[in-house]
Design a protein around this motif. Sequence first.
Motif, PDB file in Angstrom:
ATOM      1  N   LEU A 160      -5.092   0.175  -9.754  1.00 56.22           N
ATOM      2  CA  LEU A 160      -5.207  -0.075  -8.327  1.00 56.22           C
ATOM      3  C   LEU A 160      -3.861   0.129  -7.639  1.00 56.22           C
ATOM      4  O   LEU A 160      -2.806  -0.180  -8.198  1.00 56.22           O
ATOM      5  N   ALA A 161      -3.910   0.662  -6.426  1.00 57.34           N
ATOM      6  CA  ALA A 161      -2.687   0.890  -5.654  1.00 57.34           C
ATOM      7  C   ALA A 161      -3.010   0.836  -4.170  1.00 57.34           C
ATOM      8  O   ALA A 161      -4.159   1.068  -3.756  1.00 57.34           O
ATOM      9  N   GLY A 162      -2.009   0.507  -3.383  1.00 66.00           N
ATOM     10  CA  GLY A 162      -2.152   0.491  -1.933  1.00 66.00           C
ATOM     11  C   GLY A 162      -1.327   1.599  -1.313  1.00 66.00           C
ATOM     12  O   GLY A 162      -0.328   2.042  -1.877  1.00 66.00           O
ATOM     13  N   GLU A 163      -1.734   2.052  -0.141  1.00 72.69           N
ATOM     14  CA  GLU A 163      -1.043   3.147   0.538  1.00 72.69           C
ATOM     15  C   GLU A 163      -1.127   2.940   2.049  1.00 72.69           C
ATOM     16  O   GLU A 163      -2.193   2.639   2.583  1.00 72.69           O
ATOM     17  N   GLY A 164       0.008   3.085   2.710  1.00 70.30           N
ATOM     18  CA  GLY A 164       0.024   2.962   4.159  1.00 70.30           C
ATOM     19  C   GLY A 164       0.105   1.540   4.651  1.00 70.30           C
ATOM     20  O   GLY A 164       0.211   1.299   5.852  1.00 70.30           O
ATOM     21  N   ALA A 165       0.063   0.567   3.758  1.00 67.12           N
ATOM     22  CA  ALA A 165       0.174  -0.847   4.121  1.00 67.12           C
ATOM     23  C   ALA A 165       0.729  -1.596   2.906  1.00 67.12           C
ATOM     24  O   ALA A 165       0.491  -1.188   1.759  1.00 67.12           O
ATOM     25  N   PRO A 166       1.469  -2.697   3.119  1.00 71.88           N
ATOM     26  CA  PRO A 166       2.042  -3.463   1.994  1.00 71.88           C
ATOM     27  C   PRO A 166       0.972  -4.292   1.286  1.00 71.88           C
ATOM     28  O   PRO A 166       0.762  -5.462   1.593  1.00 71.88           O
ATOM     29  N   VAL A 167       0.271  -3.661   0.332  1.00 69.61           N
ATOM     30  CA  VAL A 167      -0.838  -4.305  -0.377  1.00 69.61           C
ATOM     31  C   VAL A 167      -0.336  -4.833  -1.717  1.00 69.61           C
ATOM     32  O   VAL A 167       0.322  -4.108  -2.474  1.00 69.61           O
ATOM     33  N   ALA A 168      -0.648  -6.092  -2.020  1.00 64.86           N
ATOM     34  CA  ALA A 168      -0.315  -6.699  -3.310  1.00 64.86           C
ATOM     35  C   ALA A 168      -1.613  -7.108  -3.998  1.00 64.86           C
ATOM     36  O   ALA A 168      -2.429  -7.832  -3.416  1.00 64.86           O
ATOM     37  N   PHE A 169      -1.801  -6.616  -5.233  1.00 54.99           N
ATOM     38  CA  PHE A 169      -3.002  -6.942  -6.001  1.00 54.99           C
ATOM     39  C   PHE A 169      -2.710  -8.074  -6.984  1.00 54.99           C
ATOM     40  O   PHE A 169      -1.579  -8.223  -7.462  1.00 54.99           O
ATOM     41  N   ALA A 170      -3.754  -8.865  -7.279  1.00 56.71           N
ATOM     42  CA  ALA A 170      -3.608  -9.879  -8.315  1.00 56.71           C
ATOM     43  C   ALA A 170      -3.299  -9.222  -9.650  1.00 56.71           C
ATOM     44  O   ALA A 170      -2.564  -9.769 -10.473  1.00 56.71           O
ATOM     45  N   ALA A 171      -3.844  -8.037  -9.871  1.00 60.90           N
ATOM     46  CA  ALA A 171      -3.556  -7.268 -11.081  1.00 60.90           C
ATOM     47  C   ALA A 171      -3.640  -5.788 -10.738  1.00 60.90           C
ATOM     48  O   ALA A 171      -4.624  -5.357 -10.118  1.00 60.90           O
ATOM     49  N   ARG A 172      -2.623  -5.025 -11.107  1.00 64.34           N
ATOM     50  CA  ARG A 172      -2.612  -3.595 -10.818  1.00 64.34           C
ATOM     51  C   ARG A 172      -3.553  -2.821 -11.731  1.00 64.34           C
ATOM     52  O   ARG A 172      -4.037  -1.749 -11.368  1.00 64.34           O
TER      53      ARG A 172
END
Length: 280
Positions: A69-81
């Motif tokens: 999992l990854a985020g793009e265009g916004a500061p997204v933090a996942f519980a687990a990548r």
Amino acid sequence: MRAAVRSGLVAAATALVGAVAAAPPGDRAWTAAPAAGRPYAYLEGPAGSVLQDTLSVTNPGAGPLTVRLAGEGAPVAFAARTVTVPARTRADVPFAVTVTADTPPGDHRGTVRATAAGRELSVELLLRVSGPRLAALTVEDVSVDEAAGTLRYTLVNRGTTVLAPTLAVRAEGLLGTVLDRPERTLPLTLRPGERTTRTEPWPDPPALDSVTVRLTAGAPGAAPATARTEAAFASGPALAGAAGLLLAAAGGGAYGIRYRYGTRRRGGPRTQRASTGATS
């Protein structure tokens, strides 16, 4: 605050990924989507806040599936990548978006990406930061490329909301209007703070003229913005034709002067001799 949020996300992820829900069997491909079947993830809150949502990853296959999992265009933090989803189950993975204190009010966009088994899925993320909404657009750096036959300009979103810009173009020469394009909607949108440089074709500019070009940009709710520039057009054939006209005009004037001057010289002596003869 962020450490506490991260700790909460990890705990929630452990519980939610461990308590997976049964999914119907079949040969369908794996999916990733916002929880509760929504078409996109939507978050809303003030600047300086941390907003949370959940991504559901469904594995209908016969074996476990490891998803990155990854985020793009916004500061997204996942519980687990990285999440491993057992066969025929669904895992709900919490994530959080940090809205920095300097984020302007208005609409912002991002993307959550899930990758597994050589396939990537994208989930649209819509973020609305609360606060006063302002629509403001400017048009800047207008220039004319006479050789390429184009106008170049930059649009800048100075407001706090997404804009759909419009553009009108007008050019005035020494003898009148040489270009007049009415307002039309451009095929783009601008996020707050975003700028874009574009070109406008002008395939038939005047061959010989001094021109003032005006570009007027607008958007729903925004005041029109106008920028101008000057350009001088002088093609080779036009210059040659103008030079020929000047030479012809100059030559005709000189001939007239010589003709009139020569007539006065010839007429003067004859008149004088006739007058002298009559006196004698």
